[in-house]
Design an enzyme around this catalytic site. Structure first.
Site, PDB file in Angstrom:
ATOM      1  N   ARG A 207     -45.814  27.440  -1.966  1.00 52.23           N
ATOM      2  CA  ARG A 207     -45.445  28.674  -2.566  1.00 52.23           C
ATOM      3  C   ARG A 207     -46.364  29.672  -2.733  1.00 52.23           C
ATOM      4  NH1 ARG A 207     -43.731  25.398  -6.721  1.00 52.23           N
ATOM      5  NH2 ARG A 207     -44.554  26.728  -8.271  1.00 52.23           N
ATOM      6  N   HIS A 266     -46.246  14.883  -8.329  1.00 57.62           N
ATOM      7  CA  HIS A 266     -44.702  15.002  -8.386  1.00 57.62           C
ATOM      8  C   HIS A 266     -44.088  14.394  -7.283  1.00 57.62           C
ATOM      9  CE1 HIS A 266     -45.325  17.319 -12.034  1.00 57.62           C
ATOM     10  NE2 HIS A 266     -45.757  18.196 -11.620  1.00 57.62           N
ATOM     11  N   ASP A 317     -49.684  16.092 -17.234  1.00 59.59           N
ATOM     12  CA  ASP A 317     -49.179  17.507 -16.852  1.00 59.59           C
ATOM     13  C   ASP A 317     -49.037  18.556 -17.900  1.00 59.59           C
ATOM     14  OD1 ASP A 317     -48.391  19.505 -15.189  1.00 59.59           O
ATOM     15  OD2 ASP A 317     -46.241  18.601 -14.707  1.00 59.59           O
TER      16      ASP A 317
END
Length: 448
Positions: A207, A266, A317
């Protein structure tokens, strides 16, 4: 030279009793199992584990713990709250917060952290006098906390991706960008490895880095560990398919960014083709179970990736919890929930994910194992607490939590002794640094 005798220790082959070893120049030597202690040995009761790796961390997210749950929402609404925290970060406040967070990690048994770092510049997007002031604050924070660090310096070029293309950076994201890959590479070139630090590289996501920039990034990052957020959300996959006609994994493969030096963070929403590409290239997959369930991201195909050839590592995270044992259990328990089967990963496979696989993905292949020549990073877990009393040594990972960590050594040097960090009261450091972040005041420390 210091010699130790562990009542039980987790060796590469599994748990063994009566393990004696020396530490010479910060490394293990003379590791022997099933032997008796001798006079002068430092005795380590309980279970001694290799140092635990936190493969994926965003230190500043710790400021969100216990503050994002009132209004429901999803990953994207949580992200807006996370972005608001970045407005409070300066090199000084970041140093104070990261030092406290890394100390919290050390108390939990973490001896190396992969810090996925993208808050590079000031709030207006301008470089500091030292363009790496924020990164150097993180490196200094880790050293003062007594843990190793891989600074995963992150390339961040666009504001997102929709079916119509990449979005412009918003006001918050201006802090994250160097303009293009060349600008990112020029800044990172001024950072250097040392005995406590590795400088890695990261693509924030497909992205945030357009397709045409991925191949130049791969060339600029050659020789470094490379990490990337991958398919954390279905929306990312949909946008990539709509605009590029590719999955995010296929875009990375096209740019020659998959392989043993790369770690996919992830890897939650993957196609069968993605699984084959990641496993066949031996790309590491880093799961962050406490974050993935906190943000309602989903359960990723950990066992399928492992069986396809991908090493599995673990991270905390966003630090909703800093407890490597909870991440270990999450890896296994999420698989149990998804499949209806127990024992999806063996205890040895779980410990490998929590230790050596993380070390290797962060550029420390000689860490995370109790073996001759390996870095002497190790953690002693008590087996006489309310959590662990009665457990078998080889199953302590299923019942221990961070409060059961008694001693932590990095390079053979004590960082945590009897549950206390050498720096002092970590809770006080956390309270003070969080007050600085929330109040917007400057820390009383030197600029990094």
């Amino acid at each position: 030279m210091t010699t130790f005798w562990a009542e039980n220790a987790w060796l590469p082959t599994g748990v063994a009793g009566g393990v004696r070893f020396s530490v010479v120049d910060g490394r293990f030597a003379g590791v022997q199992a099933r032997v008796k202690p001798v006079d002068g040995d430092v005795r380590l009761p309980g279970v001694t584990l290799p140092g635990l790796a936190n493969t994926h961390s965003h230190a500043f997210h710790r400021a969100l713990r216990g503050r994002t749950h009132n209004d429901g929402g999803n990953f994207w609404t949580w992200r807006e709250q996370m972005y608001a925290v970045t407005r409070r970060l300066t090199p000084d406040t970041y140093l104070a917060l990261a030092r406290a967070v890394f100390c919290e990690m050390a108390l939990a048994g973490i001896t190396v952290v992969g810090e996925f770092h993208y808050v590079h510049h000031d709030e207006a997007g301008n470089a500091y006098g030292d363009p790496n002031a924020m990164g150097r604050a993180l490196v200094r924070a880790a050293r003062e906390a007594g843990v190793r660090i891989t600074l995963l310096d992150t390339c961040y070029l666009s504001g997102g991706l929709s079916g119509d293309g990449h979005l412009p950076l918003d006001d918050v994201q201006r802090r994250f960008t160097d303009g293009d890959v060349d600008g990112w590479a020029a800044r990172v070139a001024a950072l250097e490895d040392d005995d406590n630090t590795r400088i890695g590289a990261a693509v924030h996501s497909v992205r945030a880095v357009p397709r045409e920039q991925l191949t130049p990034f791969a060339a600029a990052a050659a020789g470094r560990p490379v990490h990337v957020h991958l398919s954390e959300q279905p929306a990312e996959n949909l946008a990539a398919q709509m605009f590029y006609g590719r999955t995010p994994t296929e875009l990375l493969d096209e740019a020659d960014l998959l392989g043993p030096a790369t770690t996919a963070i992830h890897a939650t929403h993957l196609s069968e083709g993605d699984l084959k590409l990641l496993g066949g290239s031996r790309t590491t997959a880093c799961f962050c179970p406490t974050t993935e369930r906190d943000l309602a991201d989903g359960i990723g195909p950990a066992r399928a990736l492992f069986d396809a050839g991908s090493p599995i590592a673990l991270g905390s995270d966003q630090h909703a919890v800093i407890d490597p044992f909870e991440e270990v259990r999450g890896l296994e328990m999420h698989e149990r929930l998804a499949t209806g089967e127990r024992g999806r990963f063996s205890p040895n496979e779980l410990v490998e994910a929590a230790t050596h696989a993380g070390y290797a993905s962060l550029g420390w292949p000689d860490g995370g194992r109790i073996a001759d020549g390996a870095l002497a990073d190790f953690v002693v877990v008590r087996t006489d607490t309310v959590n662990t009393a009665g457990t078998r040594a080889g199953q302590v990972i299923y019942c221990a939590d961070q409060s059961d960590v008694d001693h932590v050594f990095v390079g053979g040097e004590p960082v945590v002794v009897s549950g206390h960090h050498r720096i002092g009261q970590v809770s006080r450091l956390l309270v003070e640094s969080l007050e600085l972040i929330r109040g917007g005041r400057e820390a009383g420390v030197r600029r990094a």
